[in-house]
Write a protein that holds these residues in place. Structure first.
Motif, PDB file in Angstrom:
ATOM      1  N   ILE A 121      59.981  14.844  17.798  1.00  0.00           N
ATOM      2  CA  ILE A 121      58.972  14.137  17.002  1.00  0.00           C
ATOM      3  C   ILE A 121      59.396  12.703  16.754  1.00  0.00           C
ATOM      4  O   ILE A 121      58.587  11.783  16.846  1.00  0.00           O
ATOM      5  N   ALA A 122      60.673  12.511  16.455  1.00  0.00           N
ATOM      6  CA  ALA A 122      61.166  11.167  16.151  1.00  0.00           C
ATOM      7  C   ALA A 122      60.992  10.238  17.339  1.00  0.00           C
ATOM      8  O   ALA A 122      60.898   9.030  17.188  1.00  0.00           O
ATOM      9  N   GLY A 123      60.894  10.834  18.541  1.00  0.00           N
ATOM     10  CA  GLY A 123      60.760  10.006  19.728  1.00  0.00           C
ATOM     11  C   GLY A 123      59.330   9.735  20.132  1.00  0.00           C
ATOM     12  O   GLY A 123      59.054   9.024  21.102  1.00  0.00           O
ATOM     13  N   LEU A 124      58.366  10.268  19.389  1.00  0.00           N
ATOM     14  CA  LEU A 124      56.965  10.038  19.716  1.00  0.00           C
ATOM     15  C   LEU A 124      56.579   8.607  19.408  1.00  0.00           C
ATOM     16  O   LEU A 124      57.156   7.977  18.532  1.00  0.00           O
ATOM     17  N   GLN A 125      55.570   8.150  20.105  1.00  0.00           N
ATOM     18  CA  GLN A 125      54.993   6.844  19.770  1.00  0.00           C
ATOM     19  C   GLN A 125      54.428   6.927  18.358  1.00  0.00           C
ATOM     20  O   GLN A 125      53.821   7.925  17.993  1.00  0.00           O
ATOM     21  N   ASP A 126      54.594   5.855  17.605  1.00  0.00           N
ATOM     22  CA  ASP A 126      54.183   5.842  16.201  1.00  0.00           C
ATOM     23  C   ASP A 126      52.773   6.387  15.967  1.00  0.00           C
ATOM     24  O   ASP A 126      52.553   7.246  15.119  1.00  0.00           O
ATOM     25  N   LYS A 127      51.811   5.885  16.743  1.00  0.00           N
ATOM     26  CA  LYS A 127      50.423   6.258  16.453  1.00  0.00           C
ATOM     27  C   LYS A 127      50.160   7.736  16.720  1.00  0.00           C
ATOM     28  O   LYS A 127      49.418   8.385  15.987  1.00  0.00           O
ATOM     29  N   ASN A 128      50.792   8.287  17.743  1.00  0.00           N
ATOM     30  CA  ASN A 128      50.606   9.706  18.042  1.00  0.00           C
ATOM     31  C   ASN A 128      51.323  10.573  17.018  1.00  0.00           C
ATOM     32  O   ASN A 128      50.816  11.593  16.565  1.00  0.00           O
ATOM     33  N   LYS A 129      52.516  10.127  16.657  1.00  0.00           N
ATOM     34  CA  LYS A 129      53.337  10.867  15.698  1.00  0.00           C
ATOM     35  C   LYS A 129      52.631  11.008  14.352  1.00  0.00           C
ATOM     36  O   LYS A 129      52.605  12.084  13.762  1.00  0.00           O
ATOM     37  N   ILE A 130      52.073   9.884  13.887  1.00  0.00           N
ATOM     38  CA  ILE A 130      51.423   9.880  12.582  1.00  0.00           C
ATOM     39  C   ILE A 130      50.268  10.870  12.548  1.00  0.00           C
ATOM     40  O   ILE A 130      50.122  11.653  11.601  1.00  0.00           O
ATOM     41  N   VAL A 131      49.438  10.855  13.563  1.00  0.00           N
ATOM     42  CA  VAL A 131      48.287  11.745  13.602  1.00  0.00           C
ATOM     43  C   VAL A 131      48.743  13.198  13.637  1.00  0.00           C
ATOM     44  O   VAL A 131      48.211  14.050  12.910  1.00  0.00           O
ATOM     45  N   ALA A 155      39.572   9.138  19.071  1.00  0.00           N
ATOM     46  CA  ALA A 155      40.908   8.529  19.117  1.00  0.00           C
ATOM     47  C   ALA A 155      41.941   9.487  18.525  1.00  0.00           C
ATOM     48  O   ALA A 155      43.056   9.616  19.028  1.00  0.00           O
ATOM     49  N   VAL A 156      41.548  10.166  17.453  1.00  0.00           N
ATOM     50  CA  VAL A 156      42.454  11.134  16.831  1.00  0.00           C
ATOM     51  C   VAL A 156      42.754  12.265  17.813  1.00  0.00           C
ATOM     52  O   VAL A 156      43.911  12.660  17.991  1.00  0.00           O
ATOM     53  N   GLU A 157      41.707  12.758  18.470  1.00  0.00           N
ATOM     54  CA  GLU A 157      41.893  13.844  19.447  1.00  0.00           C
ATOM     55  C   GLU A 157      42.856  13.418  20.547  1.00  0.00           C
ATOM     56  O   GLU A 157      43.751  14.163  20.946  1.00  0.00           O
ATOM     57  N   LYS A 158      42.665  12.184  21.019  1.00  0.00           N
ATOM     58  CA  LYS A 158      43.503  11.689  22.102  1.00  0.00           C
ATOM     59  C   LYS A 158      44.956  11.598  21.670  1.00  0.00           C
ATOM     60  O   LYS A 158      45.860  12.013  22.398  1.00  0.00           O
ATOM     61  N   ARG A 159      45.184  11.082  20.472  1.00  0.00           N
ATOM     62  CA  ARG A 159      46.564  10.913  19.994  1.00  0.00           C
ATOM     63  C   ARG A 159      47.230  12.267  19.790  1.00  0.00           C
ATOM     64  O   ARG A 159      48.408  12.451  20.078  1.00  0.00           O
ATOM     65  N   MET A 160      46.458  13.234  19.298  1.00  0.00           N
ATOM     66  CA  MET A 160      46.984  14.581  19.095  1.00  0.00           C
ATOM     67  C   MET A 160      47.368  15.176  20.442  1.00  0.00           C
ATOM     68  O   MET A 160      48.436  15.762  20.617  1.00  0.00           O
ATOM     69  N   LYS A 161      46.492  14.997  21.392  1.00  0.00           N
ATOM     70  CA  LYS A 161      46.729  15.519  22.742  1.00  0.00           C
ATOM     71  C   LYS A 161      47.989  14.894  23.329  1.00  0.00           C
ATOM     72  O   LYS A 161      48.843  15.582  23.884  1.00  0.00           O
ATOM     73  N   ASN A 162      48.114  13.576  23.193  1.00  0.00           N
ATOM     74  CA  ASN A 162      49.294  12.878  23.711  1.00  0.00           C
ATOM     75  C   ASN A 162      50.573  13.364  23.045  1.00  0.00           C
ATOM     76  O   ASN A 162      51.601  13.550  23.697  1.00  0.00           O
ATOM     77  N   LEU A 164      51.129  16.321  21.634  1.00  0.00           N
ATOM     78  CA  LEU A 164      51.453  17.674  22.081  1.00  0.00           C
ATOM     79  C   LEU A 164      52.013  17.666  23.498  1.00  0.00           C
ATOM     80  O   LEU A 164      52.962  18.396  23.810  1.00  0.00           O
ATOM     81  N   GLU A 165      51.446  16.818  24.321  1.00  0.00           N
ATOM     82  CA  GLU A 165      51.905  16.734  25.701  1.00  0.00           C
ATOM     83  C   GLU A 165      53.358  16.267  25.763  1.00  0.00           C
ATOM     84  O   GLU A 165      54.203  16.854  26.431  1.00  0.00           O
ATOM     85  N   HIS A 166      53.649  15.216  25.038  1.00  0.00           N
ATOM     86  CA  HIS A 166      55.002  14.668  25.008  1.00  0.00           C
ATOM     87  C   HIS A 166      55.985  15.694  24.452  1.00  0.00           C
ATOM     88  O   HIS A 166      57.076  15.891  24.986  1.00  0.00           O
ATOM     89  N   LEU A 167      55.582  16.355  23.375  1.00  0.00           N
ATOM     90  CA  LEU A 167      56.459  17.337  22.735  1.00  0.00           C
ATOM     91  C   LEU A 167      56.722  18.518  23.665  1.00  0.00           C
ATOM     92  O   LEU A 167      57.846  18.999  23.790  1.00  0.00           O
ATOM     93  N   ARG A 168      55.674  18.945  24.322  1.00  0.00           N
ATOM     94  CA  ARG A 168      55.820  20.083  25.231  1.00  0.00           C
ATOM     95  C   ARG A 168      56.829  19.750  26.315  1.00  0.00           C
ATOM     96  O   ARG A 168      57.744  20.513  26.612  1.00  0.00           O
ATOM     97  N   LYS A 169      56.680  18.552  26.885  1.00  0.00           N
ATOM     98  CA  LYS A 169      57.601  18.141  27.942  1.00  0.00           C
ATOM     99  C   LYS A 169      59.036  18.115  27.439  1.00  0.00           C
ATOM    100  O   LYS A 169      59.950  18.604  28.096  1.00  0.00           O
ATOM    101  N   LYS A 170      59.210  17.536  26.259  1.00  0.00           N
ATOM    102  CA  LYS A 170      60.559  17.403  25.716  1.00  0.00           C
ATOM    103  C   LYS A 170      61.176  18.766  25.426  1.00  0.00           C
ATOM    104  O   LYS A 170      62.350  18.998  25.678  1.00  0.00           O
TER     105      LYS A 170
ATOM    106  N   THR B  20      54.285  27.097  25.052  1.00  0.00           N
ATOM    107  CA  THR B  20      55.083  26.100  24.333  1.00  0.00           C
ATOM    108  C   THR B  20      54.238  25.380  23.295  1.00  0.00           C
ATOM    109  O   THR B  20      54.673  25.144  22.171  1.00  0.00           O
ATOM    110  N   GLN B  21      53.006  25.039  23.689  1.00  0.00           N
ATOM    111  CA  GLN B  21      52.145  24.308  22.769  1.00  0.00           C
ATOM    112  C   GLN B  21      51.912  25.111  21.497  1.00  0.00           C
ATOM    113  O   GLN B  21      51.959  24.569  20.392  1.00  0.00           O
ATOM    114  N   LYS B  22      51.663  26.399  21.652  1.00  0.00           N
ATOM    115  CA  LYS B  22      51.425  27.240  20.482  1.00  0.00           C
ATOM    116  C   LYS B  22      52.681  27.321  19.619  1.00  0.00           C
ATOM    117  O   LYS B  22      52.625  27.268  18.397  1.00  0.00           O
TER     118      LYS B  22
END
Lengths: 175, 292
Positions: A121-131, A155-162, A164-170, B20-22
């Motif tokens: 989470i700490a490594g997320l982009q600020d705008k995505n992290k906040i949302v 925009a909120v949906e997009k940031r949330m998606k981004n 989750l995507e980043h977190l999943r990868k990490k 993972t997402q869940k």
């Protein structure tokens, strides 16, 4: 003769209204700054300064927009008074107090996942992290987040998606 | 996707079989804020501050550091209604000023430049007119437009330099994104890119060093392959002098001069170009070719 008068909501906040605004919003604003800096005391101070600013300008602020104003001004105070420092979160986790967790091994598994996730989470982009955090911790709906930050729901949906995507990868990369 | 699972009965099997997402949503949905002072305690503190009439100070505690990039605190402007319509900010010779627009954006104006905008309407319509040169740091928000005689510049939130003088229209992007428009052409600039107007054409340069952009703010006037006339014009503006240099203005110069010392400035320009200068009456300068 019919006179049509356009009435705009009047500016100005009374003291008792200010109290309500404070009690209802302090937590969310404090959390918002915490998500940015990872320092709970700094977050408390900056949140308080934001409300102090609202108080100073109480005659000029409209009740309808005070929430958005709080987010913007606390953000500005944050930007103006600190330098980016190494970000790390220290969220607690309700699950770890849960006596229903089956085994010590499972508890350990959850704790490891939790730690990995907090680091990611700490490594997320600020705008995505906040949302993401406003949704998970403050439990705000996308609509609420959009309104508070002054952005569209899309925009909120997009940031949330981004996020989750980043977190999943990490998370998956360490496995 | 707005799930609000509370897992009081989190089974190992359920967790391990989830995507993972869940898992991410589950774990993060159980996060709590670290220990902090209660709202009531903060409320009491707040009331004390209000009662003692304590005004807002931006305090620097030992853990806080001032950020070098200037994002200026000025959202206050949103709630003030200005009575005056058009506001003009002007600079004279050898003058440079920095100020804030009602939306919190910051502008630094170079010498002999002019910026005009509608103070009252600016928050709703971020449009202004520039003649001369300015460096902008634009707060994120609605579209921000700069109209000039030579073309226009449009941004959302960014920092960049605009130079619009007779026959010159140069825009350099330091951060963010900038859209440059001139006649039928338009071009989007990213950090490290700049455009110049040369022979009626918009030329784009990429891969530029942003540290070399808008150096005039620090008193360094840099030129990259520019006709001498532009350099002489700038010296005139910075020192309030008159330069006579007929016949050699069309030569091209790459280099920089300072606005701190006239002699030094003239030398840095003249020596590489094999020219000599003669200062008459303190403010008239004759520049001629050196005879070998």
């Amino acid at each position: 003769m019919l006179e049509i008068v356009n009435k705009e909501p009047e500016a100005g906040i009374e003291k008792d209204v200010f109290d309500t605004i404070f009690l209802e919003n302090f937590k969310a604003i404090r959390n918002f700054i915490y998500y940015k800096c990872g320092d709970i005391e700094m977050a408390e101070d900056i949140a308080q300064d934001a409300f102090l600013k609202v108080w100073e300008m109480k005659d000029k602020i409209k009740l309808v927009t005070v929430k958005q104003f709080l987010y913007t001004i606390s953000n500005n105070i944050f930007i103006n008074t600190m330098k980016q420092k190494q970000l790390s979160f220290k969220f607690g986790n309700r699950l770890f107090n849960d006596r229903h967790i089956e085994s010590p091994e499972f508890l350990l598994e959850l704790k490891e996942f939790d730690q990995k996730l907090q680091k990611a989470i700490a490594g997320l982009q600020d705008k995505n992290k906040i949302v993401f955090l406003m949704n998970r911790i403050d439990r705000m709906t996308y609509n609420e987040i959009a309104q508070n930050l002054g952005i569209s729901v899309k925009a909120v949906e997009k940031r949330m998606k981004n996020a989750l995507e980043h977190l999943r990868k990490k998370i998956e990369q360490k496995i | 996707m707005e799930s609000e699972h509370r897992h009081n009965q989190l089974s190992k099997e359920e967790f391990e079989n989830s995507s993972t997402q869940k898992q991410i949503l589950d774990i993060s949905g159980n996060w709590e804020m670290p220990e902090s002072r209660s709202i009531d305690e903060m409320h009491k503190k707040m009331m004390q501050k209000i009662e003692t009439g304590e005004r807002l100070k931006i305090t620097t505690k030992k853990n806080y550091y001032w950020q070098m990039a200037a994002a200026v605190l000025a959202i206050v402007g949103l709630f003030f209604l200005f009575q005056s319509p058009e506001k003009t900010m002007e600079t004279r010779y050898a003058e440079s000023i920095q100020f804030e627009l009602p939306d919190g954006s910051s502008v630094t104006l170079n010498s002999k430049s002019e910026l005009v905008y509608n103070e009252k309407e600016f928050i709703n319509d971020r449009t202004l007119f520039l003649d001369g040169e300015a460096f902008f740091e634009v707060q994120k928000g609605s579209r921000f437009t700069i109209n000039t005689n030579m073309g226009s510049v449009e941004v959302l939130g960014t920092s960049f330099n605009v130079l619009s003088r007779t026959n010159q229209f140069d825009v350099a992007c330091l951060t963010g994104k900038v859209k440059v428009r001139i006649a039928n052409y338009s071009e989007v600039l990213y950090p490290g890119e700049k455009t110049e107007l040369k022979d009626q054409k918009l030329i784009k340069f990429i891969g530029q060093n942003t540290n070399q952009m808008a150096l005039w703010r620090k008193g360094i006037f840099r030129f990259d392959d520019q006709p001498l006339i532009y350099i002489f014009d700038e010296i005139e503006r910075q020192y309030q002098v008159k330069i006579e240099a007929s016949g050699i203005e069309k030569r091209f110069y790459t280099g920089a001069f300072t606005n701190k010392d006239l002699n030094e400035a003239l030398e840095t320009v003249c020596i590489p170009m094999n020219l000599k200068y003669d200062i008459r009456k303190g403010n008239k300068i004759i520049i001629t070719e050196k005879n070998n």
